[in-house]
Design a protein around this motif. Structure first.
Motif, PDB file in Angstrom:
ATOM      1  N   LEU A 229       0.849  -1.171   0.100  1.00  0.00           N
ATOM      2  CA  LEU A 229      -0.043  -0.039  -0.047  1.00  0.00           C
ATOM      3  C   LEU A 229       0.923   1.421  -0.050  1.00  0.00           C
ATOM      4  O   LEU A 229       0.557   2.172  -0.622  1.00  0.00           O
ATOM      5  CB  LEU A 229      -1.005   0.054   1.081  1.00  0.00           C
ATOM      6  CG  LEU A 229      -2.220  -1.030   1.177  1.00  0.00           C
ATOM      7  CD1 LEU A 229      -3.026  -0.642   2.348  1.00  0.00           C
ATOM      8  CD2 LEU A 229      -3.042  -0.689  -0.043  1.00  0.00           C
TER       9      LEU A 229
ATOM     10  N   SER B 125      -6.915  -3.627  -6.504  1.00  0.00           N
ATOM     11  CA  SER B 125      -7.418  -3.203  -5.139  1.00  0.00           C
ATOM     12  C   SER B 125      -6.333  -2.471  -4.365  1.00  0.00           C
ATOM     13  O   SER B 125      -6.598  -1.559  -3.397  1.00  0.00           O
ATOM     14  CB  SER B 125      -8.103  -4.175  -4.347  1.00  0.00           C
ATOM     15  OG  SER B 125      -7.137  -5.319  -3.680  1.00  0.00           O
TER      16      SER B 125
ATOM     17  N   ALA C 147      -7.020   1.272  -3.253  1.00  0.00           N
ATOM     18  CA  ALA C 147      -7.132   1.479  -1.603  1.00  0.00           C
ATOM     19  C   ALA C 147      -5.982   2.515  -1.381  1.00  0.00           C
ATOM     20  O   ALA C 147      -5.994   3.301  -0.707  1.00  0.00           O
ATOM     21  CB  ALA C 147      -6.742   0.345  -0.983  1.00  0.00           C
TER      22      ALA C 147
ATOM     23  N   PHE D  49      -7.173   5.918  -2.009  1.00  0.00           N
ATOM     24  CA  PHE D  49      -8.130   6.595  -0.969  1.00  0.00           C
ATOM     25  C   PHE D  49      -6.993   6.693   0.232  1.00  0.00           C
ATOM     26  O   PHE D  49      -7.230   7.858   1.113  1.00  0.00           O
ATOM     27  CB  PHE D  49      -9.003   5.527  -0.523  1.00  0.00           C
ATOM     28  CG  PHE D  49     -10.138   5.411  -1.420  1.00  0.00           C
ATOM     29  CD1 PHE D  49     -11.031   6.234  -1.263  1.00  0.00           C
ATOM     30  CD2 PHE D  49     -10.528   4.290  -2.173  1.00  0.00           C
ATOM     31  CE1 PHE D  49     -12.149   6.370  -2.271  1.00  0.00           C
ATOM     32  CE2 PHE D  49     -11.529   4.215  -2.861  1.00  0.00           C
ATOM     33  CZ  PHE D  49     -12.472   5.202  -2.906  1.00  0.00           C
TER      34      PHE D  49
END
Length: 462
Positions: A221, A376, A380, A383
């Motif tokens: 991430l 994803s 993610a 975000f």
């Protein structure tokens, strides 16, 4: 339609101050249709393309390892045309004309895809991939008090001659789940026993694969957050700089993203044509290097991207301070070239590596879902990038001056870039620990489970 249909066109001014409700509805409907379409076709199409290669055929397996490299080279070629030709049409003709071009291209690509249908290889659907994993979990909990076998050969597995699909080798991690493969009833045929009570080793290993994906997903991430900056702040920086070349031709700010595509094409080609053949001979590994090692290299380049971005932004702000009237218009937009190209190189290693990882390291029945896991990460991370900006804005505003001012010249993006570099660097240490402890998917090449069990053979070495 919002451009060519008079009743749907908001207004003729550059900025519409009083849009009607129908304009908002049409706009957001188009945005959501793009999201739904991308979420539906992108993971399916990519995994479908990789499925055209046979894993059990040595030559096709090697070609499959090259698939994701050339897939992304094709995507970047399209992206390069999109941020140059299409963006130019948007700015100098109209948004409507650019959208018509994109619509025609999509229609032609769909037609080509349909024409090729008789020649594709298709995987036969085998039901929900989630049900077997739930069965493994239920069976392991039900038999939690049973002693763990000292020999993995004592765990139940179908003979290869009757197995449906590829069998996986047993691994030592998450041994609690192995209890789902302990056979209790030796008198009743296994195919007559409840699947909620007994699972074979392959199903157990598939459950382990899915659980092993979670730490890698989380560790990816921060890299995704750094990737998000190339489509946002990098373009905003370009808009404030001198974009004029030749005889008064202005480069559209979004076209700077084309340098990222160029960097990715170069890195993927170098990796595929030079690095992989050399490393195959040196390591004896079919891939050259392990997938997680490739992703880790990409993360190193992403740190370099943020460092270069911080230095260039510091330079740009210095130019603005010296000449507040003209601002950074005296500074060429090509100062952004290093960070954009290095960002592309990072993507060539990490993003392509993540695609290959999430396709290859999930159960065979979940490969489309695996590509969705990769997407994803990007979703993610975007975000989280927005959330991080909000938090940093709130904290720095309380300290006296927000890093995100009313415009680029009153902001301190250089400090934000340094923060991202530190964040990705700190996360890289966590990622290395996760990667070193990771057990790769290991397909059984012989009948007996014990024959393919070789301790740490499947571990990564980063």
């Amino acid at each position: 339609m919002s451009w060519f249909v008079p009743s749907l066109r908001a207004c003729h001014a550059d900025m519409c101050l009083e849009p009607r409700k129908v304009h908002e509805v049409v706009f957001f409907l188009a945005i959501y249709l793009i999201s739904i379409g991308t979420g539906g076709h992108k993971p399916s199409l990519e995994s479908f393309g990789a499925d055209q290669f046979d894993d059990d055929h040595a030559e096709e397996r090697k070609k499959k390892m090259s698939f994701f490299n050339w897939w992304n080279s094709g995507l970047c070629s399209g992206l390069l045309l999109g941020v140059t030709v299409v963006v130019y049409v948007q700015e100098h003709v109209s948004w409507g004309a650019a959208d018509v071009i994109i619509t025609i291209v999509m229609a032609v690509s769909l037609l080509i895809f349909i024409i090729g249908r008789p020649f594709y290889r298709y995987r036969v659907p085998k039901g929900s991939p989630l049900t077997p994993m739930l069965q493994v979990l239920v069976a392991a909990i039900a038999k939690r008090n049973l002693p763990h076998p000292s020999d993995p050969d004592q765990l139940f597995e179908y003979p290869k001659v009757v197995a449906k699909g590829r069998l996986l080798c047993h691994t030592k991690n998450l041994e609690f789940l192995d209890k789902a493969a302990i056979l209790e009833d030796y008198e009743t045929p296994v195919d007559q026993q409840s699947p909620w009570r007994i699972a074979n080793v392959t199903k157990v290993e598939e459950m382990k694969l899915v659980l092993n994906v979670i730490p890698v997903w989380l560790a990816s991430l921060p890299f995704g957050i750094s990737v998000a900056q190339s489509t946002t702040f990098f373009i905003k920086q370009a808009a404030t700089m001198n974009r004029e070349i030749g005889n008064g031709f202005l480069i559209p700010p979004a076209s700077v993203f084309g340098l990222t595509a160029v960097g990715m094409i170069i890195s993927v080609t170098f990796y595929e044509k030079i690095l992989v053949p050399v490393l195959r001979r040196a390591t004896g590994n079919e891939r050259g290097i392990q997938i997680l090692q490739r992703i880790g290299i990409g993360m190193l380049f992403s740190i370099a991207t943020m460092v270069f971005a911080a230095l260039v932004e510091k330079k740009r702000l210095g130019v603005v301070e010296e000449n507040p009237t003209k601002g950074s218009l005296s500074m060429s937009v090509f100062w952004l070239a290093p960070q954009s190209i290095i960002s592309g190189v990072a993507d060539g290693f990490a993003l392509v590596g993540l695609q290959e990882y999430f396709y290859d390291q999930v159960p065979d029945s979940m490969r489309s879902l695996g590509i969705a896991f990769y997407l994803s990460v990007i979703g993610a991370a975007n975000f989280l990038s927005s959330f991080l900006i909000t938090v940093v804005d709130h904290v720095t505003d309380k300290s006296g001056r927000s890093w995100f001012g009313k415009d680029m010249n009153s902001s301190r993006l250089d400090k934000f870039y340094w923060l991202l570099a530190a964040l990705v660097a700190a996360n890289l240490f966590v990622y290395v620990v996760v990667a070193r402890r990771y057990s790769y998917k290991n397909v059984q090449r012989s009948v007996a489970v014990a024959d393919c069990y070789q301790g740490d053979r499947s571990r990564s070495h980063v």
